[in-house]
Design a protein around this motif. Sequence first.
Motif, PDB file in Angstrom:
ATOM      1  N   ALA A   1      76.769  31.170  63.092  1.00 48.17           N
ATOM      2  CA  ALA A   1      77.203  32.405  63.735  1.00 48.17           C
ATOM      3  C   ALA A   1      76.062  33.410  63.815  1.00 48.17           C
ATOM      4  N   GLU A   2      75.247  33.472  62.761  1.00 45.46           N
ATOM      5  CA  GLU A   2      74.139  34.432  62.770  1.00 45.46           C
ATOM      6  C   GLU A   2      73.138  34.121  63.879  1.00 45.46           C
ATOM      7  N   GLN A   3      72.853  32.821  64.065  1.00 46.21           N
ATOM      8  CA  GLN A   3      71.898  32.432  65.099  1.00 46.21           C
ATOM      9  C   GLN A   3      72.467  32.695  66.485  1.00 46.21           C
ATOM     10  N   LYS A   4      73.773  32.447  66.665  1.00 47.00           N
ATOM     11  CA  LYS A   4      74.413  32.718  67.941  1.00 47.00           C
ATOM     12  C   LYS A   4      74.402  34.207  68.249  1.00 47.00           C
ATOM     13  N   GLN A   5      74.672  35.025  67.254  1.00 47.65           N
ATOM     14  CA  GLN A   5      74.635  36.473  67.455  1.00 47.65           C
ATOM     15  C   GLN A   5      73.234  36.931  67.781  1.00 47.65           C
ATOM     16  N   SER A   6      72.237  36.285  67.193  1.00 47.78           N
ATOM     17  CA  SER A   6      70.854  36.646  67.484  1.00 47.78           C
ATOM     18  C   SER A   6      70.512  36.344  68.935  1.00 47.78           C
ATOM     19  N   TRP A   7      70.968  35.188  69.413  1.00 47.82           N
ATOM     20  CA  TRP A   7      70.703  34.845  70.813  1.00 47.82           C
ATOM     21  C   TRP A   7      71.410  35.811  71.754  1.00 47.82           C
ATOM     22  N   MET A   8      72.660  36.130  71.464  1.00 42.13           N
ATOM     23  CA  MET A   8      73.407  37.078  72.288  1.00 42.13           C
ATOM     24  C   MET A   8      72.769  38.452  72.253  1.00 42.13           C
ATOM     25  N   ALA A   9      72.245  38.822  71.095  1.00 42.03           N
ATOM     26  CA  ALA A   9      71.588  40.122  70.982  1.00 42.03           C
ATOM     27  C   ALA A   9      70.357  40.195  71.865  1.00 42.03           C
TER      28      ALA A   9
ATOM     29  N   PHE B   1      70.750  26.424  82.847  1.00 36.54           N
ATOM     30  CA  PHE B   1      70.244  27.067  81.632  1.00 36.54           C
ATOM     31  C   PHE B   1      69.723  28.454  81.954  1.00 36.54           C
ATOM     32  N   ILE B   2      69.730  29.309  80.933  1.00 36.15           N
ATOM     33  CA  ILE B   2      69.049  30.595  80.999  1.00 36.15           C
ATOM     34  C   ILE B   2      68.203  30.739  79.729  1.00 36.15           C
ATOM     35  N   GLY B   3      67.080  31.427  79.866  1.00 34.17           N
ATOM     36  CA  GLY B   3      66.162  31.578  78.748  1.00 34.17           C
ATOM     37  C   GLY B   3      65.922  33.028  78.405  1.00 34.17           C
ATOM     38  N   VAL B   4      65.845  33.305  77.108  1.00 30.43           N
ATOM     39  CA  VAL B   4      65.652  34.683  76.657  1.00 30.43           C
ATOM     40  C   VAL B   4      64.469  34.809  75.696  1.00 30.43           C
ATOM     41  N   GLY B   5      63.609  33.804  75.668  1.00 32.67           N
ATOM     42  CA  GLY B   5      62.470  33.888  74.758  1.00 32.67           C
ATOM     43  C   GLY B   5      61.602  32.653  74.827  1.00 32.67           C
ATOM     44  N   GLU B   6      60.597  32.602  73.951  1.00 32.19           N
ATOM     45  CA  GLU B   6      59.618  31.521  73.952  1.00 32.19           C
ATOM     46  C   GLU B   6      60.025  30.347  73.077  1.00 32.19           C
ATOM     47  N   GLN B   7      60.944  30.568  72.144  1.00 32.14           N
ATOM     48  CA  GLN B   7      61.325  29.495  71.238  1.00 32.14           C
ATOM     49  C   GLN B   7      62.206  28.472  71.949  1.00 32.14           C
ATOM     50  N   ILE B   8      62.201  27.248  71.411  1.00 34.03           N
ATOM     51  CA  ILE B   8      62.980  26.173  72.029  1.00 34.03           C
ATOM     52  C   ILE B   8      64.464  26.523  72.061  1.00 34.03           C
ATOM     53  N   GLU B   9      64.968  27.123  70.979  1.00 31.23           N
ATOM     54  CA  GLU B   9      66.388  27.460  70.931  1.00 31.23           C
ATOM     55  C   GLU B   9      66.749  28.652  71.806  1.00 31.23           C
ATOM     56  N   ASP B  10      65.741  29.304  72.408  1.00 36.88           N
ATOM     57  CA  ASP B  10      66.006  30.442  73.290  1.00 36.88           C
ATOM     58  C   ASP B  10      66.447  30.016  74.679  1.00 36.88           C
TER      59      ASP B  10
END
Length: 397
Positions: free
Chosen positions: A97-105, A373-382
Amino acid sequence: MMDAANSIVLILNLMTFALIEYVDCIRLPATCRQAPVTAVLTPFPMFSFFKKKPQEPAPLATAPETPALEPDMPTASLPASAPPEAQTEIVAAVTPAEQKQSWMARLKVGLSKTSSNLTTLFVGAKIDDDLYEELESALLMSDAGVDATQFLLSELKRKVKNEKLTEASQVKIALRSLLLEMLIPLQRPLVLGQHQPLVMMITGVNGAGKTTTIGKLAKHLQAHDQSVLLAAGDTFRAAAREQLTVWGQRNNVTVIAQESGDPAAVAFDAVHSAQARGTNVVMVDTAGRLPTQLHLMEELKKIKRVIAKGMSSAPHEILLIIDGNTGQNALTQVKAFDDALGLTGLVVTKLDGTAKGGVLAAIARARPIPVYFIGVGEQIEDLQPFNAQEFVEALLG
């Protein structure tokens, strides 16, 4: 003596009678003589062989088909023998949940400018012409485009009238539902397992993030138990081959590359290599180009044709990588590349920057091509599968 003579005469008569019968048999028509011969030969193995001989053409007819099907044998056999693979879809990975919230943030931060312009309109506002004018300006500023803006406003006014909405907060909820209805058709998963190998052609303008996106997609595919092969088809940009090789090393993926040469030849070699190796997915990188560079667009068409020569049904996916910061120019790119190649999917990158996000509404109205897909950063999980609900929530809260 008389008895012996009589016996000899009797024997001679019998022999004469037998000889006469034999001669009569020889004089019979051929059809009469063959009947007993056939009856005698029926149980013999030789006759059995001639009975089976008419069946010999059956294996001979199928024999030429076997080599012809060998290169494409997985294509026909995998979906039939493994139906679950044919229905495999790339969906968002199960994350804490924390990682999902981070991506949404990060997504909300990337779309914060548009979100701020839209949400502040409904704070203490009255439902009048001024509200609609301000909303029109905010939508146009978000890169939604004229067509999508006019559609949203007309539908919003009709909804307010029919449902007799009186509060600005209710109008905001109505706008959210309309925007969600518009973007839902773009939310389609990338389906795996229908082709062996699945050949994906990656296109886009310079600097959109094609090579980086390929590396991230390779990781997603591996997470879904897919073996991947990359083709370094960008033979123009300096260090493009080396950049893709680095991504291949990170993901433990084979990269097909040439020192210099025709990108179509690289793609052709990659398809044949994947067929020989039994690889699940082939991703072909291409050089960035503007849609106004007609000679380079013709080269893309050539790459597509050459891939089809290596595998008749390929390429199965033609993806366009879009920089989310390019605004309405992204819609122009979609139209140009779709007209030239027939796009099957989009990937929107760099939404963590100054992207406004409204261009997806414009694409939904003009060319409703799936956004994988949509991307919000440089990391693979982004890089995550597009979710219309989450996107609208990031825009309107």
